[in-house]
Design a protein around this motif. Structure first.
Motif, short mmCIF file in Angstrom:
data_model
loop_
_atom_site.label_atom_id
_atom_site.label_comp_id
_atom_site.label_asym_id
_atom_site.label_seq_id
_atom_site.Cartn_x
_atom_site.Cartn_y
_atom_site.Cartn_z
N PRO A 112 0.83 -1.21 0.00
CA PRO A 112 0.00 0.00 0.00
C PRO A 112 0.86 1.26 0.00
CG PRO A 112 0.05 -0.97 2.21
CD PRO A 112 0.81 -1.92 1.31
N LYS A 113 0.27 2.34 -0.49
CA LYS A 113 0.98 3.63 -0.48
C LYS A 113 1.26 4.08 0.94
CE LYS A 113 0.25 5.85 -4.82
NZ LYS A 113 -0.77 5.05 -5.56
N GLN A 114 0.36 3.73 1.84
CA GLN A 114 0.54 4.03 3.25
C GLN A 114 -0.22 2.99 4.05
OE1 GLN A 114 -1.18 8.04 3.45
NE2 GLN A 114 -3.02 7.13 4.34
N PRO A 115 0.10 2.85 5.36
CA PRO A 115 -0.55 1.81 6.15
C PRO A 115 -2.07 1.92 6.05
CG PRO A 115 1.25 2.76 7.39
CD PRO A 115 1.08 3.61 6.17
N ASN A 116 -2.71 0.78 5.99
CA ASN A 116 -4.16 0.72 5.80
C ASN A 116 -4.69 -0.34 6.76
OD1 ASN A 116 -6.69 1.03 4.72
ND2 ASN A 116 -6.29 -0.34 2.98
N THR B 198 3.29 4.67 13.00
CA THR B 198 2.98 3.33 12.48
C THR B 198 2.76 2.31 13.59
OG1 THR B 198 5.35 2.96 12.23
CG2 THR B 198 4.12 3.61 10.26
N ASP B 199 3.05 2.69 14.83
CA ASP B 199 2.79 1.73 15.91
C ASP B 199 1.38 1.94 16.46
OD1 ASP B 199 3.90 4.23 16.82
OD2 ASP B 199 4.22 3.37 18.82
N GLY B 200 0.50 0.99 16.18
CA GLY B 200 -0.83 1.01 16.77
C GLY B 200 -0.66 0.99 18.29
N THR B 201 -1.43 1.82 18.99
CA THR B 201 -1.17 2.06 20.41
C THR B 201 -2.42 1.89 21.25
OG1 THR B 201 0.55 3.62 19.74
CG2 THR B 201 -0.17 3.74 22.03
N VAL B 202 -2.26 1.23 22.39
CA VAL B 202 -3.34 1.03 23.35
C VAL B 202 -3.11 1.99 24.51
CG1 VAL B 202 -4.51 -0.60 24.88
CG2 VAL B 202 -3.49 -1.40 22.72
N SER C 60 -2.51 1.81 13.75
CA SER C 60 -1.41 2.36 12.96
C SER C 60 -1.90 3.42 11.98
CB SER C 60 -0.75 1.23 12.17
OG SER C 60 0.12 1.76 11.18
N TRP C 61 -1.17 4.54 11.97
CA TRP C 61 -1.36 5.63 10.99
C TRP C 61 -2.74 6.26 11.08
CZ3 TRP C 61 2.99 7.45 10.09
CH2 TRP C 61 3.23 8.32 9.03
N HIS C 62 -3.43 6.07 12.21
CA HIS C 62 -4.65 6.82 12.49
C HIS C 62 -4.26 8.11 13.20
CE1 HIS C 62 -6.67 3.25 11.27
NE2 HIS C 62 -7.85 3.57 11.76
N THR C 63 -4.89 9.19 12.83
CA THR C 63 -4.55 10.48 13.42
C THR C 63 -5.14 10.59 14.83
OG1 THR C 63 -4.57 11.45 11.23
CG2 THR C 63 -4.70 12.97 13.08
N LEU C 64 -4.29 11.00 15.75
CA LEU C 64 -4.74 11.15 17.14
C LEU C 64 -4.62 12.61 17.57
CD1 LEU C 64 -5.57 10.00 19.93
CD2 LEU C 64 -3.12 9.76 20.42
N ARG C 65 -5.71 13.09 18.18
CA ARG C 65 -5.68 14.38 18.88
C ARG C 65 -6.25 14.13 20.27
NH1 ARG C 65 -7.58 19.55 17.72
NH2 ARG C 65 -9.67 18.68 17.79
N LEU C 66 -5.53 14.55 21.29
CA LEU C 66 -5.98 14.36 22.66
C LEU C 66 -6.37 15.71 23.25
CD1 LEU C 66 -3.17 11.91 23.86
CD2 LEU C 66 -5.60 11.34 23.64
N GLN C 67 -7.51 15.72 23.93
CA GLN C 67 -7.91 16.92 24.67
C GLN C 67 -8.11 16.52 26.12
OE1 GLN C 67 -11.58 18.16 22.80
NE2 GLN C 67 -10.71 17.70 20.79
N GLY D 98 13.63 -1.24 11.57
CA GLY D 98 13.82 -0.06 10.73
C GLY D 98 12.55 0.41 10.05
N LEU D 99 11.40 0.09 10.62
CA LEU D 99 10.11 0.36 9.96
C LEU D 99 9.35 1.56 10.52
CD1 LEU D 99 8.76 -3.31 9.84
CD2 LEU D 99 9.91 -2.05 8.02
N TRP D 100 9.67 1.93 11.75
CA TRP D 100 8.79 2.86 12.46
C TRP D 100 8.84 4.26 11.83
CZ3 TRP D 100 9.60 7.23 15.68
CH2 TRP D 100 8.45 7.63 16.38
N ARG D 101 7.68 4.84 11.65
CA ARG D 101 7.60 6.23 11.17
C ARG D 101 6.54 6.99 11.95
NH1 ARG D 101 7.71 7.12 4.69
NH2 ARG D 101 9.04 5.36 4.14
N GLU D 102 6.75 8.28 12.06
CA GLU D 102 5.73 9.13 12.68
C GLU D 102 5.54 10.37 11.83
OE1 GLU D 102 7.02 10.75 16.47
OE2 GLU D 102 8.96 11.33 15.64
#
Ligand code: GTQ
Length: 348
Positions: A38-42, A281-285, A314-321, A341-345
């Motif tokens: 994919p062009k970007q994580p999906n 790219t790291d899905g986070t709990v 992964s690659w979902h936009t997060l905004r915290l309030q 060597g995969l991680w990107r932000e």
């Protein structure tokens, strides 16, 4: 005529060809290339939140249906709503809420999966790792590295619930899972409580200690009292626009993540603070320990309160309030990605 007939004809020929080669377990790359590369994580995972107030009764009900010993681990798995049946909260990570009642024991075992715990509710339980116990207090972050024996017990008089984070889906993907039971239900105590933290977790190390990369970290508990003290101290300085005041937990002997597959983090957000949009790219709990606020995940708002758990794939936009002064714990597969060597932000 004939353009349309030509196309139909081509499609038919291709479909017939796909059917024929399928009998030899072959499939054409060109039909799937876009999804494979994919062009970007999906991610198939979606953002989701579990309100503790909504599920606490279910957790307690499990305590009336099965004993900890019979279940081996009495846990309700938090499954990503878009990936039901996989025991996964992201493609690589597992999350669950484990319950242990007064007087119960979750028997000793070890496995190649790495595990972390975040204590949410109740007090008086302990986790023993490689012969040392730690009393589990709310907010404590406790690890059981791969292939270390661990058992849990509850010596108190309240039910205790904690969040389990494991790399179960990642190890399943590698087909590298092994497990075995301990020789005894509970490990014998080889060292007094607090020994590892005193020797390895207070800016000192034993004179002759050398950490080898094959050896798991000696520090296996990160008490919330210490984490909180650090967060509140740095909260007196300016907050990072994307992170607030965020720190990562480390093996103090190396500075690396306590475990190689999963990283863990703690962050403070002052009341009224809003982070700028961020994705990685790291899905986070995440689990909320103090305060309250809203996690906006790919534009969808998830209000959270203490003990609520939410997942940012992964690659979902997060905004915290933060509505109040807030402390969040989180874990992800970031160190595994980084070592490959995969991680990107992306800071948006
Ligand atoms: O405590 O060892 O939630 O092996 C899932 C699998 C907890 C544990 C889980 C496990 C454990």
């Amino acid at each position: 005529m004939n353009a349309q007939i030509q196309i139909d004809d081509t499609a038919r020929q291709r479909a017939a060809y796909y059917d024929r080669i399928s009998q030899s377990s072959l499939t054409p790359l060109w039909e799937v290339l876009g999804a494979l590369v994919p062009k970007q994580p999906n991610s198939p995972a979606v953002g989701a939140l579990w309100k503790y107030a909504d599920i606490r009764d279910y957790v307690m009900e499990a305590g009336r249906l099965i004993t900890a010993e019979e279940a081996e681990r009495r846990v309700l798995i938090l499954e990503n709503p878009a990936m039901r049946g996989n025991s996964s909260i992201t493609q690589t990570l597992y999350a669950g809420l484990q319950l242990i009642l007064p007087g119960e024991i979750a028997p000793a075992h070890r496995h190649t999966q790495s595990a972390l715990r975040l204590v949410l509710d109740g007090e008086g339980a302990y986790t023993a790792v490689d012969g040392e116990r730690t009393t589990m207090k709310r907010g404590d972050f406790i690890i059981t590295p791969a292939w270390t024996y661990h058992d849990h017990g509850n010596l108190g008089d309240t039910p205790v619930v904690w969040l389990d984070g494991l790399d179960i889906p990642l190890l399943r993907f590698f087909d590298a899972g092994f497990a075995e039971h301990g020789h005894t239900v509970a490990q014998s105590e080889l060292r007094p409580e607090g020994d590892a933290l005193a020797r390895y977790g207070n800016n000192m190390l034993p004179m002759d200690f050398q950490q080898t990369s094959a050896q798991p970290t000696k520090v296996f508990v990160y008490p919330f009292a210490r984490t909180r003290e650090s967060l509140l101290s740095i909260a007196r300085t300016a907050a990072d626009p994307h992170m607030g005041h965020k720190l990562r937990f480390v093996n103090p002997a190396t500075g690396a993540s306590p475990m190689p597959t999963m990283g863990a983090f703690a962050q403070h957000l002052p009341a009224g603070f809003e982070t700028q949009s961020y994705r990685s790219t790291d899905g986070t709990v995440y689990a909320c320990l103090e305060g309250e606020g809203v996690a906006e995940i790919n534009g969808e708002a998830f209000p959270f309160q203490p003990n609520d758990v939410f997942v940012v794939p992964s690659w979902h936009t997060l905004r915290l309030q933060a509505r109040k002064d807030t402390i969040l714990f989180s874990y992800s597969d970031r160190p595994a990605q980084q070592s490959l060597g995969l991680w990107r932000e992306q800071k948006l």
